[in-house]
Design an enzyme around this catalytic site. Structure first.
Site, short mmCIF file in Angstrom:
data_model
loop_
_atom_site.label_atom_id
_atom_site.label_comp_id
_atom_site.label_asym_id
_atom_site.label_seq_id
_atom_site.Cartn_x
_atom_site.Cartn_y
_atom_site.Cartn_z
N GLY A 45 0.83 -1.19 0.00
CA GLY A 45 0.00 0.00 0.00
C GLY A 45 0.86 1.24 0.00
N GLN A 50 3.20 10.07 1.56
CA GLN A 50 4.47 9.39 1.30
C GLN A 50 5.10 9.80 -0.02
OE1 GLN A 50 2.82 5.26 2.16
NE2 GLN A 50 4.90 5.09 2.92
N CYS A 88 7.32 -0.25 6.60
CA CYS A 88 6.80 0.92 5.89
C CYS A 88 7.79 1.36 4.82
CB CYS A 88 6.55 2.05 6.89
SG CYS A 88 5.90 3.55 6.12
N LEU A 89 7.28 1.66 3.63
CA LEU A 89 8.16 2.12 2.54
C LEU A 89 8.89 3.40 2.90
CD1 LEU A 89 5.82 1.53 -0.55
CD2 LEU A 89 7.87 0.22 0.04
N HIS A 130 -2.89 0.84 8.29
CA HIS A 130 -1.57 1.47 8.17
C HIS A 130 -1.61 2.67 7.22
CE1 HIS A 130 2.99 1.15 7.79
NE2 HIS A 130 2.69 1.87 6.74
N GLU A 131 -2.26 2.49 6.07
CA GLU A 131 -2.29 3.58 5.07
C GLU A 131 -3.17 4.75 5.54
OE1 GLU A 131 0.04 3.24 3.13
OE2 GLU A 131 0.25 1.06 3.17
N HIS A 134 -1.36 6.97 7.81
CA HIS A 134 -0.45 7.91 7.13
C HIS A 134 -1.16 9.24 6.82
CE1 HIS A 134 3.40 6.02 6.31
NE2 HIS A 134 2.86 4.93 5.80
NI NI Z 1 3.80 3.09 5.43
#
Ligand code: NI
Length: 173
Positions: A45, A50, A88-89, A130-131, A134
Site C-alpha cells: 500500500g 508518502q 513501511c516504505l 496502516h495507510e 499515514h
Molecule cells: Ni507506510
C-alpha cells in the site's frame, strides 16, 4: 511516472492530509502515479503524504484489492486484535510486530466518485489501517514502546549509512 517516496524523518510524513472535495483529472493522475509507485516499490500500500502530497488518497495491493481509495475512513473496528509484523516504505529496512484490530470496515470513494464499503480482515485490514494512519501523520513506530522505537530508529540510521544494499528486500506497507 513513478513518484519519489519520502523517507523518515521527512516532516511531511507527520502532517494531516486534506479531504478531497472534487475528483478531477489531477486526482485521477495522482491515483495512477501512486499505483505505479506502489508496484515498483513492491508495497502492499501507499498513502499520498508518502509521495509528498497532503491529500486523502491511498492505494492498496493485497490479493484482489488493487486500487486507489479517496477519503477513506474507518467506520468500524473489531475489538478482537491480531499481531502482525509491519514495515513501511518510508522507513525502509525496519519492521516490528504489534497488535491492531483484526477486522475493519472502510468507507471511501473510488476514482470515479462512487462510494464503496470494504469489510476486510487479515492482511488487507492491516494495510488499510496502516495507510489511513499515514493520512493523519501516524507511523507504525508510534504503536511501539519508546525503548523499542528508539532501538529500531537506531538500526534505521545505521542502515541508512550503509546504503540500500544493507536492507532486506521484503514487501512492506
Ligand atoms: Ni507506510
Amino acid at each position: 511516472m513513478a513518484l519519489r517516496i519520502r523517507k523518515y524523518p521527512d516532516p511531511i510524513l507527520r502532517r494531516r492530509a486534506q479531504e478531497i472535495s472534487a475528483i478531477d483529472d489531477e486526482i485521477k493522475r495522482l491515483a495512477d502515479q501512486m499505483i505505479e509507485t506502489m508496484v515498483l516499490a513492491k508495497g502492499y500500500g501507499l498513502a499520498a503524504p508518502q509521495v509528498g502530497v497532503l491529500k486523502r488518497i491511498i492505494t492498496i495491493d493485497v490479493e484482489d484489492d488493487f486500487y486507489a481509495l479517496i477519503n477513506p475512513e474507518i467506520i468500524k473496528k473489531s475489538d478482537e486484535t491480531e499481531v502482525w509484523v509491519e514495515g513501511c516504505l518510508s522507513i525502509p529496512g525496519i519492521e516490528a510486530e504489534f497488535p491492531r484490530p483484526a477486522k475493519v470496515t472502510v468507507r471511501a470513494l473510488d476514482p470515479d466518485g462512487k462510494e464503496i464499503l470494504l469489510e476486510r480482515d487479515g492482511l488487507a485490514a492491516r494495510v488499510l489501517q496502516h495507510e489511513i494512519d499515514h493520512l493523519d501523520g501516524v507511523l507504525f513506530i508510534d504503536y511501539l514502546s519508546q525503548t523499542k522505537r528508539l532501538m529500531l530508529l537506531k538500526e534505521y540510521e545505521r542502515l541508512k549509512k550503509e546504503g540500500p544494499k544493507a536492507r532486506k528486500d521484503t514487501k512492506v506497507f
